[in-house]
Design a protein around this motif. Structure first.
Motif, PDB file in Angstrom:
ATOM      1  N   LEU A  38      16.824  39.725  18.960  1.00 56.56           N
ATOM      2  CA  LEU A  38      17.391  40.099  17.670  1.00 56.56           C
ATOM      3  C   LEU A  38      18.734  39.413  17.427  1.00 56.56           C
ATOM      4  CD1 LEU A  38      15.454  41.889  16.256  1.00 56.56           C
ATOM      5  CD2 LEU A  38      17.105  43.759  16.417  1.00 56.56           C
ATOM      6  N   ARG A  39      19.512  39.282  18.498  1.00 60.64           N
ATOM      7  CA  ARG A  39      20.811  38.618  18.382  1.00 60.64           C
ATOM      8  C   ARG A  39      20.656  37.148  18.011  1.00 60.64           C
ATOM      9  NH1 ARG A  39      25.127  39.414  22.864  1.00 60.64           N
ATOM     10  NH2 ARG A  39      26.178  41.066  21.811  1.00 60.64           N
ATOM     11  N   GLN A  40      19.523  36.575  18.393  1.00 58.45           N
ATOM     12  CA  GLN A  40      19.342  35.144  18.180  1.00 58.45           C
ATOM     13  C   GLN A  40      18.478  34.876  16.951  1.00 58.45           C
ATOM     14  OE1 GLN A  40      21.050  33.239  19.990  1.00 58.45           O
ATOM     15  NE2 GLN A  40      21.463  34.376  21.863  1.00 58.45           N
ATOM     16  N   GLN A  41      18.290  35.912  16.111  1.00 58.08           N
ATOM     17  CA  GLN A  41      17.305  35.760  15.035  1.00 58.08           C
ATOM     18  C   GLN A  41      17.616  34.594  14.107  1.00 58.08           C
ATOM     19  OE1 GLN A  41      17.396  38.926  12.124  1.00 58.08           O
ATOM     20  NE2 GLN A  41      19.090  39.868  13.185  1.00 58.08           N
ATOM     21  N   ARG A  42      18.908  34.329  13.889  1.00 59.36           N
ATOM     22  CA  ARG A  42      19.227  33.226  12.985  1.00 59.36           C
ATOM     23  C   ARG A  42      18.745  31.904  13.554  1.00 59.36           C
ATOM     24  NH1 ARG A  42      24.967  31.462  11.774  1.00 59.36           N
ATOM     25  NH2 ARG A  42      24.079  29.418  12.149  1.00 59.36           N
ATOM     26  N   LYS A  43      18.927  31.761  14.863  1.00 59.89           N
ATOM     27  CA  LYS A  43      18.485  30.511  15.483  1.00 59.89           C
ATOM     28  C   LYS A  43      16.963  30.416  15.495  1.00 59.89           C
ATOM     29  CE  LYS A  43      22.070  30.679  18.319  1.00 59.89           C
ATOM     30  NZ  LYS A  43      22.251  31.339  19.576  1.00 59.89           N
ATOM     31  N   VAL A  44      16.297  31.570  15.676  1.00 62.33           N
ATOM     32  CA  VAL A  44      14.830  31.559  15.614  1.00 62.33           C
ATOM     33  C   VAL A  44      14.380  31.073  14.239  1.00 62.33           C
ATOM     34  CG1 VAL A  44      12.762  32.989  15.699  1.00 62.33           C
ATOM     35  CG2 VAL A  44      14.599  33.397  17.325  1.00 62.33           C
ATOM     36  N   CYS A  45      15.025  31.583  13.196  1.00 59.04           N
ATOM     37  CA  CYS A  45      14.640  31.179  11.839  1.00 59.04           C
ATOM     38  C   CYS A  45      14.888  29.686  11.623  1.00 59.04           C
ATOM     39  CB  CYS A  45      15.416  31.992  10.808  1.00 59.04           C
ATOM     40  SG  CYS A  45      14.957  33.715  10.811  1.00 59.04           S
ATOM     41  N   ASP A  46      16.040  29.207  12.085  1.00 58.51           N
ATOM     42  CA  ASP A  46      16.328  27.773  11.947  1.00 58.51           C
ATOM     43  C   ASP A  46      15.234  26.937  12.608  1.00 58.51           C
ATOM     44  OD1 ASP A  46      18.624  28.424  10.686  1.00 58.51           O
ATOM     45  OD2 ASP A  46      19.972  27.961  12.355  1.00 58.51           O
ATOM     46  N   GLN A  47      14.858  27.352  13.804  1.00 54.10           N
ATOM     47  CA  GLN A  47      13.846  26.596  14.541  1.00 54.10           C
ATOM     48  C   GLN A  47      12.496  26.655  13.832  1.00 54.10           C
ATOM     49  OE1 GLN A  47      14.052  24.731  17.386  1.00 54.10           O
ATOM     50  NE2 GLN A  47      16.261  24.989  17.406  1.00 54.10           N
ATOM     51  N   GLY A  68       8.119  24.161  10.614  1.00 58.33           N
ATOM     52  CA  GLY A  68       7.329  24.110   9.385  1.00 58.33           C
ATOM     53  C   GLY A  68       7.627  22.854   8.603  1.00 58.33           C
ATOM     54  N   ASN A  69       8.917  22.580   8.477  1.00 59.35           N
ATOM     55  CA  ASN A  69       9.360  21.455   7.683  1.00 59.35           C
ATOM     56  C   ASN A  69       8.865  20.129   8.259  1.00 59.35           C
ATOM     57  OD1 ASN A  69      10.801  20.441   5.535  1.00 59.35           O
ATOM     58  ND2 ASN A  69      12.616  20.072   6.801  1.00 59.35           N
ATOM     59  N   ALA A  70       8.928  20.041   9.585  1.00 60.09           N
ATOM     60  CA  ALA A  70       8.580  18.769  10.210  1.00 60.09           C
ATOM     61  C   ALA A  70       7.070  18.563  10.268  1.00 60.09           C
ATOM     62  CB  ALA A  70       9.175  18.707  11.615  1.00 60.09           C
ATOM     63  N   SER A  71       6.301  19.657  10.317  1.00 60.79           N
ATOM     64  CA  SER A  71       4.913  19.484  10.722  1.00 60.79           C
ATOM     65  C   SER A  71       3.840  20.002   9.777  1.00 60.79           C
ATOM     66  CB  SER A  71       4.699  20.155  12.087  1.00 60.79           C
ATOM     67  OG  SER A  71       5.775  19.892  12.917  1.00 60.79           O
ATOM     68  N   LEU A  72       4.178  20.834   8.817  1.00 64.29           N
ATOM     69  CA  LEU A  72       3.112  21.486   8.054  1.00 64.29           C
ATOM     70  C   LEU A  72       2.258  20.469   7.293  1.00 64.29           C
ATOM     71  CD1 LEU A  72       1.754  24.085   7.373  1.00 64.29           C
ATOM     72  CD2 LEU A  72       3.334  24.415   5.473  1.00 64.29           C
ATOM     73  N   LEU A  73       2.920  19.568   6.595  1.00 62.52           N
ATOM     74  CA  LEU A  73       2.182  18.583   5.803  1.00 62.52           C
ATOM     75  C   LEU A  73       1.319  17.712   6.716  1.00 62.52           C
ATOM     76  CD1 LEU A  73       1.774  17.501   2.942  1.00 62.52           C
ATOM     77  CD2 LEU A  73       3.526  15.783   3.451  1.00 62.52           C
ATOM     78  N   MET A  74       1.959  17.229   7.775  1.00 66.64           N
ATOM     79  CA  MET A  74       1.258  16.389   8.738  1.00 66.64           C
ATOM     80  C   MET A  74       0.058  17.126   9.325  1.00 66.64           C
ATOM     81  SD  MET A  74       1.872  13.485  10.665  1.00 66.64           S
ATOM     82  CE  MET A  74       3.206  13.184  11.778  1.00 66.64           C
TER      83      MET A  74
END
Ligand code: ATP
Ligand code: MG
Lengths: 255, 248
Positions: B23-32, B37-43
């Motif tokens: 929970l403490r790292q949730q922001r980093k989880v979201c960034d990752q 998604g950004n790098a791979s969804l289209l591909m």
């Protein structure tokens, strides 16, 4: 300000040895740094100063010997949670993925020691102290070498350490800022009795702030004592190191 | 590679023990997650469209010769959801995300950023490994779900428009619906979850054990990708055996 007043903690090194690939870098080092002292380590490049600091803060484990921080082995994981210890790396070692402000506030934010607004205030305060106003939102890649070094110092100061290691804090700084840093090291020490261990090549800084100076040479302590004692040390190696300067006599021109 | 497996399992154990800190790292989880998604969804979508298509293209004419073309939906559907989507997406993610993890953590290691974290009493496993492992374990199955759907579509398009197969959309999806249970999709997602853990932990381990300068980072990236893919393919066989066993 409700800053807890940290009291310095002492450090003891007993018979510390370390070699890399059979090459002894630290050779049976033994010395004490009492709480509240400014201890300056000097020595030629490659003499093992950085390696020694890494051992003192527990990043490297020795081949033999022990290091006690406030009387407890530095390898004990509890030491770093019970005491506040900080280190300024020779390279700065800023996290490149974070902004300057996030770097400086990292300790506070990661350990949830203060609410975000307070962290922002502390960060701004420390950055201003080091002459870095307005860099909060920059990334480390946008800074000069000397600015990075100062950010690293700010990051260490935010910890409000009881024991702090500086690895060449003034090496990339102009003389004016170097003096500011020196004064800040002294201030922090006098105000809060922070034990400070400073590695430096800067003789003015060393003799200006040190309570005691140690000269490291090939992994051994060549001289250790008050600045005056060390300057008066008759060992020719010590004298050569302390007296080296640019004013050499040119060789006579060939006829 | 195999001598590293002990260390890799150790790192996995330490990361699992750090799970309460998620929970403490949730922001980093979201960034990752965003990164994945950004790098791979289209591909991922383009790739699976073609995977479904080529599968139909390879098998369709043979089935049609024997008058079995009505089964093509089932064949493509099963192959995509149980095998091809999980494996191909894992390979894609190992190449795109695993390599980035190894490079990022490796350069932090080489440039002493990890040492700096440790002096601030910040555990690199909590700070770096945990958010990445969680993000990839969520991201890859989601990506595979997309890949399955798009892969089915790819198969349908080829089956419909290739005159050697000539199966209508309707009969393709009828056959697919009859031949595939929700459990088959779950099967593929379970596999992809296991692959995600492999990619995450292998790449982070490789990053953390980087030595040397920029060249060391390059070596780590290569090893992270190659080792992940090898482990994925090995694991795939055994997971298939186990899941088949559970299925019956
Ligand atoms: N990880 C390592 N592996 C192998 N050798 C090392 C390692 N770290 C340091 N050394 C060696 O230890 C010796 C001392 O290095 P160290 O970085 O402590 O020097 P230094 O006194 O800090 O020098 P400088 O003033 O240039 O910073 C050097 O000879 C270096 O090659
Ligand atoms: Mg050094």
């Amino acid at each position: 300000m409700n800053a807890p007043a940290p009291q310095g903690i002492g450090l003891q090194v007993r018979d510390l040895c370390k070699s890399y690939n059979g090459h002894a870098v630290l050779n049976h080092l033994t010395f004490d740094v009492p709480a509240g002292e400014i201890f300056v380590l000097m020595g030629p490049s490659g003499s093992g100063k950085t390696v020694l600091l890494k051992h003192l803060i527990g990043l490297e484990s020795p081949d033999a010997g022990e290091i006690l921080v406030a009387g407890q082995p530095v390898s004990d994981p509890g030491v770093m949670t019970r005491y506040r210890v900080a280190m300024v790396f020779q390279s700065g070692a800023l996290l490149n993925s974070l902004t300057v402000g996030e770097n400086v506030g990292l300790y506070l934010s990661e350990h949830r020691l203060k609410p975000p607004a307070d962290i922002a205030r502390v960060v701004a305060e420390k950055l201003e102290l080091l002459g870095l106003k307005g860099t909060t939102d920059k990334t480390p890649a946008e800074l000069s070498g000397g600015m990075k070094k100062r950010v690293a110092i700010a990051r260490a100061l935010v910890v409000e350490p009881q024991l702090i290691f500086y690895d060449e804090p003034t090496s990339e700084l102009d003389p004016l800022i170097a003096v500011t840093i020196g004064r800040e090291i002294l201030n922090l020490n006098r105000r809060l009795q922070v034990t400070s261990i400073v590695v430096t090549h800067d003789r003015d800084l060393a003799f200006g702030i040190a309570d005691r100076v140690a000269l490291l040479h090939e992994g051994e302590i060549l001289a250790l004592g008050s600045p005056d004692d060390v300057q008066a040390n008759p060992n020719p190696l010590v004298q050569r190191f302390l007296k080296a300067d640019f004013r050499f006599t040119p060789e006579p021109a060939l006829p | 590679m195999f001598q590293d497996i002990g260390e890799i399992l150790l790192l996995l154990g330490r990361t699992l023990r750090a799970l309460p800190h998620t929970l403490r790292q949730q922001r980093k989880v979201c960034d990752q997650l965003f990164e994945i998604g950004n790098a791979s969804l289209l591909m991922a979508c383009v790739l699976s469209l073609f995977i479904g298509g080529v599968l139909a293209l390879q098998t369709g004419p043979t089935l049609a010769e024997r008058g079995l073309q009505s089964f093509i939906g089932q064949l493509v559907g099963l192959a995509v959801c149980r095998e091809l989507a999980p494996v191909m997406m894992a390979v894609l993610i190992a190449g795109r995300i695993g390599s980035a993890m190894a490079a990022e953590i490796g350069s932090m290691r080489v440039y002493q950023e990890i040492d700096a974290l440790r002096t601030m009493n910040i555990n690199p496993v909590h700070y770096l490994v945990l958010p990445r492992l969680i993000a990839i374990s969520i991201g890859l199955p989601v990506l595979v779900l997309f890949a399955i759907l798009v892969g089915w579509m790819g198969g349908a398009i080829v089956s419909c428009f290739n005159e050697a197969i000539a199966v209508s959309f309707e009969s393709y999806f009828n056959s697919l619906r009859q031949g595939i249970e929700p459990l088959d999709v779950v099967n593929g997602l379970l596999k992809s979850f296991a692959f995600a853990v492999v990619i995450g932990v292998v790449s982070c381990h490789q990053g953390l054990s980087t030595i040397g300068g920029p060249r060391g980072i390059g070596r780590s990236v290569t090893k992270a990708v190659v080792n992940s893919i090898v482990l994925i393919l090995l694991l795939d066989y055994f997971l298939t055996r186990i899941l088949m066993h559970l299925h019956t």
